[in-house]
Design a protein around this motif. Structure first.
Motif, mmCIF file in Angstrom:
data_model
loop_
_atom_site.group_PDB
_atom_site.id
_atom_site.type_symbol
_atom_site.label_atom_id
_atom_site.label_comp_id
_atom_site.label_asym_id
_atom_site.label_seq_id
_atom_site.Cartn_x
_atom_site.Cartn_y
_atom_site.Cartn_z
ATOM 1 N N THR A 1 9.017 10.022 -4.574
ATOM 2 C CA THR A 1 7.742 10.027 -3.848
ATOM 3 C C THR A 1 7.769 11.088 -2.752
ATOM 4 N N CYS A 2 8.900 11.212 -2.068
ATOM 5 C CA CYS A 2 9.039 12.243 -1.033
ATOM 6 C C CYS A 2 8.989 13.646 -1.633
ATOM 7 N N GLU A 3 9.625 13.824 -2.786
ATOM 8 C CA GLU A 3 9.579 15.130 -3.451
ATOM 9 C C GLU A 3 8.132 15.503 -3.786
ATOM 10 N N ASP A 4 7.362 14.552 -4.272
ATOM 11 C CA ASP A 4 5.948 14.797 -4.572
ATOM 12 C C ASP A 4 5.152 15.035 -3.292
ATOM 13 N N TYR A 5 5.458 14.267 -2.251
ATOM 14 C CA TYR A 5 4.759 14.378 -0.966
ATOM 15 C C TYR A 5 4.891 15.788 -0.386
ATOM 16 N N LYS A 6 6.067 16.378 -0.510
ATOM 17 C CA LYS A 6 6.308 17.712 0.049
ATOM 18 C C LYS A 6 5.450 18.792 -0.608
ATOM 19 N N SER B 1 -4.089 18.619 4.521
ATOM 20 C CA SER B 1 -3.646 17.785 5.638
ATOM 21 C C SER B 1 -4.247 16.377 5.554
ATOM 22 N N PHE B 2 -5.462 16.257 5.023
ATOM 23 C CA PHE B 2 -6.065 14.936 4.852
ATOM 24 C C PHE B 2 -5.277 14.111 3.838
ATOM 25 N N ARG B 3 -4.964 14.722 2.685
ATOM 26 C CA ARG B 3 -4.175 14.016 1.668
ATOM 27 C C ARG B 3 -2.786 13.684 2.195
ATOM 28 N N MET B 4 -2.202 14.605 2.959
ATOM 29 C CA MET B 4 -0.878 14.375 3.515
ATOM 30 C C MET B 4 -0.889 13.171 4.453
ATOM 31 N N SER B 5 -1.876 13.098 5.294
ATOM 32 C CA SER B 5 -1.998 11.986 6.239
ATOM 33 C C SER B 5 -2.163 10.659 5.503
ATOM 34 N N SER B 6 -3.038 10.653 4.535
ATOM 35 C CA SER B 6 -3.284 9.448 3.746
ATOM 36 C C SER B 6 -2.027 9.018 2.986
ATOM 37 N N ARG C 1 6.599 7.159 14.260
ATOM 38 C CA ARG C 1 5.932 8.122 15.157
ATOM 39 C C ARG C 1 5.436 9.347 14.371
ATOM 40 N N ASN C 2 6.261 9.839 13.442
ATOM 41 C CA ASN C 2 5.909 11.037 12.664
ATOM 42 C C ASN C 2 4.654 10.839 11.818
ATOM 43 N N VAL C 3 4.468 9.650 11.308
ATOM 44 C CA VAL C 3 3.342 9.368 10.405
ATOM 45 C C VAL C 3 2.001 9.497 11.132
ATOM 46 N N LYS C 4 2.020 9.381 12.453
ATOM 47 C CA LYS C 4 0.773 9.511 13.230
ATOM 48 C C LYS C 4 0.224 10.936 13.154
ATOM 49 N N THR C 5 1.112 11.911 13.090
ATOM 50 C CA THR C 5 0.726 13.314 12.867
ATOM 51 C C THR C 5 1.706 13.896 11.842
ATOM 52 N N THR D 1 3.819 15.767 8.896
ATOM 53 C CA THR D 1 4.089 17.099 8.371
ATOM 54 C C THR D 1 4.794 16.894 7.035
ATOM 55 N N MET D 2 5.041 17.971 6.321
ATOM 56 C CA MET D 2 5.725 17.844 5.034
ATOM 57 C C MET D 2 7.179 17.384 5.192
ATOM 58 N N HIS D 3 7.687 17.404 6.424
ATOM 59 C CA HIS D 3 9.090 17.045 6.661
ATOM 60 C C HIS D 3 9.267 15.693 7.354
ATOM 61 N N CYS D 4 8.196 14.917 7.503
ATOM 62 C CA CYS D 4 8.318 13.684 8.297
ATOM 63 C C CYS D 4 9.201 12.616 7.660
#
Length: 166
Positions: free
Chosen positions: A72-77, A82-87, A117-121, A123-126
């Motif tokens: 899931t993380c590999e796909d997330y990266k 940014s909207f899809r990333m946040s969701s 904390r990272n999930v609030k803003t 990034t591809m590395h959170c």
């Protein structure tokens, strides 16, 4: 979830779910490829069939949350929006990170709080720290068990026998 049974000649059946099918369009299995899986977890995960077989093994042991999180993380990266990333980050947190989540992974409190904390803003590395921890757990625990498993040993024996037949 729908599944597809992939049956290599004279080998055990392997069940692949929808995610496996997306990643593994043309699966071919050889003795040499299968033997290379024992070189490292990285080699196993790089192999289309290795990944599918490892996932099947972990599912059979009811311990597939780590590989599911890692994939899931590999796909997330790969997400660009940014909207899809946040969701997606929020979904990953709810599914794998949050205490008592359905597929909670085994990470330390500090990492869990950092991700919260990272999930609030996002990034591809959170999720990188958690992904490294999970990879290490798989490398030290799940992967050696897989190499000793009946699934892997039977597959190797069957492919070796087929290779001997020519």
């Amino acid at each position: 979830m729908p599944s597809l049974i992939v049956e290599p000649p004279n080998t055990q059946c392997f069940i692949m779910d929808r995610d496996d099918r997306k990643r593994n369009k043309n699966i071919r299995l050889s003795l040499e490829d299968t033997q290379q899986w024992s070189q490292s977890l990285e080699k196993l995960l790089e192999s289309k069939y290795g990944l599918a077989t490892f996932r099947n093994f972990l599912k059979s042991e009811y311990s597939d949350e780590n590989i599911e999180f890692w994939l899931t993380c590999e796909d997330y990266k790969k997400i660009k929006s940014s909207f899809r990333m946040s969701s997606r980050a929020k979904k990953i947190y709810e599914q794998f990170i949050k205490a008592e989540s359905p597929k909670e992974i085994n990470i330390d409190y500090h990492t869990r709080e950092q991700i919260k904390r990272n999930v609030k803003t996002p990034t591809m590395h959170c999720f990188d720290d958690a992904q490294k921890i999970v990879y290490g757990l798989m490398e030290r625990d799940s992967y050696p068990r897989f190499l000793r498993s009946d699934i892997y040993r039977t597959l190797l024996e069957s492919l070796a026998a087929d290779a001997m037949k020519g």
